[in-house]
Motif scaffolding. Sequence first.
Motif, mmCIF file in Angstrom:
data_model
loop_
_atom_site.group_PDB
_atom_site.id
_atom_site.type_symbol
_atom_site.label_atom_id
_atom_site.label_comp_id
_atom_site.label_asym_id
_atom_site.label_seq_id
_atom_site.Cartn_x
_atom_site.Cartn_y
_atom_site.Cartn_z
ATOM 1 N N THR A 188 -3.255 8.470 1.480
ATOM 2 C CA THR A 188 -2.254 8.038 2.461
ATOM 3 C C THR A 188 -1.527 6.794 1.966
ATOM 4 O O THR A 188 -2.106 5.930 1.299
ATOM 5 N N GLU A 189 -0.258 6.719 2.303
ATOM 6 C CA GLU A 189 0.559 5.571 1.917
ATOM 7 C C GLU A 189 -0.019 4.284 2.499
ATOM 8 O O GLU A 189 -0.019 3.236 1.856
ATOM 9 N N SER A 190 -0.552 4.371 3.723
ATOM 10 C CA SER A 190 -1.101 3.167 4.361
ATOM 11 C C SER A 190 -2.330 2.647 3.616
ATOM 12 O O SER A 190 -2.544 1.435 3.548
ATOM 13 N N THR A 244 -1.526 2.366 -9.328
ATOM 14 C CA THR A 244 -2.659 3.062 -8.723
ATOM 15 C C THR A 244 -3.168 4.090 -9.725
ATOM 16 O O THR A 244 -2.384 4.849 -10.295
ATOM 17 N N GLY A 259 -0.874 11.405 -4.758
ATOM 18 C CA GLY A 259 -0.055 11.859 -3.639
ATOM 19 C C GLY A 259 -0.869 12.275 -2.421
ATOM 20 O O GLY A 259 -0.346 12.322 -1.306
ATOM 21 N N ILE A 307 -2.871 2.884 0.334
ATOM 22 C CA ILE A 307 -2.388 2.235 -0.880
ATOM 23 C C ILE A 307 -1.697 0.912 -0.542
ATOM 24 O O ILE A 307 -1.911 -0.101 -1.211
ATOM 25 N N THR A 308 -0.893 0.901 0.507
ATOM 26 C CA THR A 308 -0.210 -0.328 0.918
ATOM 27 C C THR A 308 -1.215 -1.408 1.304
ATOM 28 O O THR A 308 -1.052 -2.580 0.944
#
Length: 106
Positions: A71-73, A6, A68, A75-76
């Motif tokens: 949100t993780e979601s 990323t 950072g 990127i996922t």
Amino acid sequence: MTTFVTTITSMYTLQQPDPDYVVNALWQVTGVDGEYTANIGGNTTFNSADQEGPVTPYASLTEAIVIGWITESAITSAQACVQGQIDSMITPPVSPANTALPWSQA
């Protein structure tokens, strides 16, 4: 096995509530699986009302800090889309053929 990276491609700032306050980051997820590479872009906006803790001065920001904030979601989800692109390159989808109608052949 796909390796994902990323990166932040650009940021937009306002001068409030602090100088060069980041309000938007454009980013890209790139996936590499052997000879196959694919990528997709993303866009995350930030609101000063959601700010937790002290503001990091713009000049002190690193790419890792800004990543950072995403949100993780998000990127996922981007990684899943990139994986789908790579999977389609490795095993192209089968396309149906337009076949002549059997009753109209002379």
